[in-house]
Design a protein around this motif. Structure first.
Motif, short mmCIF file in Angstrom:
data_model
loop_
_atom_site.label_atom_id
_atom_site.label_comp_id
_atom_site.label_asym_id
_atom_site.label_seq_id
_atom_site.Cartn_x
_atom_site.Cartn_y
_atom_site.Cartn_z
N ARG A 88 40.37 82.01 -52.96
CA ARG A 88 41.14 83.24 -52.89
C ARG A 88 42.47 83.02 -52.16
NH1 ARG A 88 38.34 88.78 -50.88
NH2 ARG A 88 39.74 90.23 -51.91
N PHE A 89 42.41 82.27 -51.08
CA PHE A 89 43.65 81.98 -50.35
C PHE A 89 44.65 81.25 -51.26
CE2 PHE A 89 40.97 81.66 -46.20
CZ PHE A 89 40.85 83.04 -46.18
N SER A 90 44.12 80.29 -52.02
CA SER A 90 44.99 79.54 -52.93
C SER A 90 45.69 80.47 -53.90
CB SER A 90 44.19 78.55 -53.78
OG SER A 90 43.65 77.57 -52.99
N GLN A 91 44.89 81.35 -54.47
CA GLN A 91 45.45 82.28 -55.44
C GLN A 91 46.47 83.20 -54.78
OE1 GLN A 91 44.78 82.60 -58.70
NE2 GLN A 91 43.34 80.88 -58.73
N LYS A 92 46.07 83.73 -53.68
CA LYS A 92 46.86 84.74 -53.01
C LYS A 92 48.18 84.17 -52.50
CE LYS A 92 46.88 88.99 -51.45
NZ LYS A 92 46.73 90.14 -52.36
N PHE A 93 48.12 82.98 -51.95
CA PHE A 93 49.32 82.42 -51.33
C PHE A 93 49.98 81.36 -52.21
CE2 PHE A 93 46.37 83.11 -47.54
CZ PHE A 93 46.77 84.43 -47.38
N SER A 94 49.43 81.17 -53.40
CA SER A 94 49.98 80.16 -54.31
C SER A 94 50.17 78.81 -53.62
CB SER A 94 51.32 80.60 -54.87
OG SER A 94 51.20 81.85 -55.49
N CYS A 95 49.11 78.37 -52.98
CA CYS A 95 49.23 77.06 -52.34
C CYS A 95 47.85 76.45 -52.23
CB CYS A 95 49.83 77.22 -50.94
SG CYS A 95 48.82 78.25 -49.89
N GLY A 96 47.82 75.22 -51.89
CA GLY A 96 46.54 74.53 -51.77
C GLY A 96 45.75 75.05 -50.59
N SER A 97 44.44 75.03 -50.76
CA SER A 97 43.57 75.52 -49.70
C SER A 97 42.23 74.87 -49.92
CB SER A 97 43.47 77.04 -49.83
OG SER A 97 42.42 77.53 -49.05
N SER A 98 41.67 74.32 -48.86
CA SER A 98 40.37 73.72 -49.08
C SER A 98 39.48 73.82 -47.85
CB SER A 98 40.51 72.26 -49.51
OG SER A 98 41.24 71.56 -48.55
N VAL A 99 38.19 73.80 -48.13
CA VAL A 99 37.21 73.84 -47.05
C VAL A 99 37.17 72.46 -46.43
CG1 VAL A 99 34.78 74.23 -46.50
CG2 VAL A 99 35.88 75.56 -48.32
N THR A 100 37.38 72.40 -45.12
CA THR A 100 37.51 71.10 -44.49
C THR A 100 36.49 70.88 -43.39
OG1 THR A 100 39.20 72.12 -43.12
CG2 THR A 100 39.96 70.82 -44.98
N GLY A 101 35.61 71.81 -43.19
CA GLY A 101 34.61 71.62 -42.16
C GLY A 101 33.53 72.67 -42.31
N GLU A 102 32.61 72.64 -41.40
CA GLU A 102 31.49 73.56 -41.46
C GLU A 102 31.95 75.01 -41.46
OE1 GLU A 102 28.25 73.85 -38.33
OE2 GLU A 102 27.70 72.09 -39.52
N ASP A 103 32.99 75.26 -40.70
CA ASP A 103 33.55 76.62 -40.70
C ASP A 103 35.05 76.54 -40.56
OD1 ASP A 103 33.99 79.30 -40.64
OD2 ASP A 103 32.66 79.73 -38.96
#
Ligand SMILES: [Zn+2]
Length: 168
Positions: free
Chosen positions: A119-134
């Protein structure tokens, strides 16, 4: 304003290599795969690791590259806690031009990280990824928009959101 985007499940975000501009799956056919890999590891460590582990399977002699291992991080898992904790947002300078936004604490508010990253990627038009447990890392400084989004769409009370500012 109709909020249609909320419940749609998006296809996986499309990432283009910052080095050769191809999709990372295709980087190995490019001339500078090693540099592409460095870029990918820096920007999308999850994707990097999954690509590297895929490559392990067909390692036949010569091509096998050193595998990067990260100590002690464990498998990405979401776990639910009863007590919502403070969501922290901080920025980190990755190099002279690039800043990332790091957000932690979403899980304790019952937010699914992979869906949130998408959702962040879509919303902000940028890369976003899960990088840890939280933890989710978003490319760029999107702090203000992120806080708005958390409050408006995820109904997080602002008292649970803490902006830690820029960290070296
Ligand atoms: Zn590339």
């Amino acid at each position: 304003m109709a909020d249609v985007e909320a419940e749609i499940s998006y296809p996986l975000e499309v990432v283009y290599c910052g080095y050769c501009t191809m999709q990372p799956e295709l980087c190995e056919y490019g001339p500078e795969y090693e540099k592409c890999k460095d870029w990918l590891q820096e920007n999308f460590p999850d994707m990097f690791e999954s690509m590297m582990s895929l490559n392990d399977g067909d390692a036949e002699g010569g091509e096998k590259k050193k595998k990067q291992k990260r100590g002690g991080k464990g498998v990405l898992k979401t776990k639910k806690k009863a007590e919502p904790q403070t969501i922290t947002i901080r920025r980190q300078q990755r190099n002279k031009k690039k800043t990332v936004t790091i957000i932690k604490g979403l899980v304790t508010h019952g937010i699914e990280l992979p869906a949130a990253a998408k959702r962040f990627s879509q919303k902000f038009s940028c890369g976003s990824s899960v990088t840890g447990e939280d933890e989710i890392i978003i490319q760029g400084d999107v702090t203000d928009d992120l806080i708005d989004l958390l409050e408006e769409k995820y109904k997080i009370n602002e008292e649970f959101i803490e902006d830690l500012g820029m960290k070296k």
